[in-house]
Scaffold this active site. Structure first.
Site, PDB file in Angstrom:
ATOM      1  CG  ASP A 148      -0.452  -0.538   2.461  1.00  0.00           C
ATOM      2  OD1 ASP A 148       0.936  -0.301   2.488  1.00  0.00           O
ATOM      3  OD2 ASP A 148      -0.980  -1.069   3.469  1.00  0.00           O
ATOM      4  CG  ASN A 195      -8.849  -1.986  12.312  1.00  0.00           C
ATOM      5  OD1 ASN A 195      -7.981  -2.304  11.865  1.00  0.00           O
ATOM      6  ND2 ASN A 195      -9.449  -0.770  11.597  1.00  0.00           N
ATOM      7  CG  HIS A 249      -5.897  -2.718   9.132  1.00  0.00           C
ATOM      8  ND1 HIS A 249      -5.855  -1.519  10.180  1.00  0.00           N
ATOM      9  CD2 HIS A 249      -4.515  -2.421   8.611  1.00  0.00           C
ATOM     10  CE1 HIS A 249      -4.787  -1.010  10.283  1.00  0.00           C
ATOM     11  NE2 HIS A 249      -3.919  -1.603   9.392  1.00  0.00           N
ATOM     12  CD  GLU A 303      -8.771   0.651   8.106  1.00  0.00           C
ATOM     13  OE1 GLU A 303      -9.053  -0.130   9.025  1.00  0.00           O
ATOM     14  OE2 GLU A 303      -7.983   1.629   8.275  1.00  0.00           O
TER      15      GLU A 303
END
Length: 263
Positions: A82, A151, A153, A158
């Site tokens: 990314d 979380n 991801h 996400e």
């Protein structure tokens, strides 16, 4: 899916463990040595690479193996997961800058063999298509190194990301922005709110996946990813469906997993 838990001064758990080691850093060393095995067995392999603080020891060990043992990167091709939207490659928090600083400047990899998403692309959607096409042409990745967010991801996929997602522009959740603020002088306003990220389906096409997680702060996410049912509410849990995925976690990150499995 295999779970490798680095444990300190306790008996082996009933996990499908390939290694039990004492130091948190050893989890990273195991990952580095597995990547080195792939590079040695297939000199022109395709590596998918992650950024952030967790994989830094992996890259330090790969650099050492190149420097001291001649690990050859001259034919290796790489893709990064990314990139932040809006950051130039010279920005000290861009992921291209990160890779140059921690690995590429320390090994003999060829510039034409490294592939990045451009955070400055005028047409970000077209840039994502270009990158996905390059992955499909050159890949699939022989190994993809991943981290995991608080979380759950993976890359910037996400919670709620579609299982069939491909490289695309994504909006970062507030929890991710909060977690990454430490890299931007703890100023949340400086953290980009969008990024370009490979998708879950893209990652799942890799021949092998190595997920590295260390520290107590990753414990809850690791537990949900390994013990919970596969769900896109916890993107990392979808890796359970990959035939060759190994979670490398230290004692702190894997504490609840070990307790759950050994009860």
């Amino acid at each position: 899916m295999t779970v490798c838990v680095a444990q300190a001064e306790r008996g082996a758990s009933e996990l499908e463990s390939k290694a039990m080691v004492k130091k948190s850093n050893d989890a990273a060393l195991l990952v580095a040595h597995r990547i080195a095995e792939v590079v040695r067995s297939k000199p022109n392999c395709v590596l998918g690479l992650a950024t952030g603080s967790t994989p830094i020891p992996v890259y330090q060990e790969l650099a050492r193996l190149h420097r001291e043992e001649g690990l050859d990167f001259s034919q290796v091709r790489t893709f990064n997961l990314d990139e932040y939207a809006g950051l130039p490659p010279t920005h000290d928090q861009s992921y291209r800058f990160f890779m140059e600083e921690h690995l590429f400047s320390k090994v003999n990899i060829k510039p034409e063999n490294v592939h990045f998403l451009s955070g400055l692309a005028i047409r970000a959607e077209d840039e994502c298509i270009r990158y996905e096409n390059a992955l499909q042409t050159i890949g699939p990745c022989d190994v993809w190194l991943l981290g995991i967010g608080h979380n759950g991801h993976i890359a910037f996929n996400e919670p709620g990301s579609p299982r069939d997602s491909r490289t695309r522009v994504v909006c970062l959740t507030q929890s991710t922005i909060d977690a990454n603020a430490r890299f931007f002088g703890n100023d949340k306003s400086k953290v980009p709110t969008k990024a370009l990220s490979v998708g879950i389906a893209t990652i799942m096409e890799s021949r092998e996946i190595l997920l590295l997680a260390t520290g107590e702060s990753k414990c809850e996410a690791v537990t949900k990813a390994i013990v919970g049912e596969p769900t896109n509410a916890v993107p990392a849990s979808l890796l359970q469906r990959h035939p060759r995925c190994c979670f490398y976690v230290d004692e702190a990150a894997g504490a609840e997993v070990a307790e759950t499995v050994t009860e």
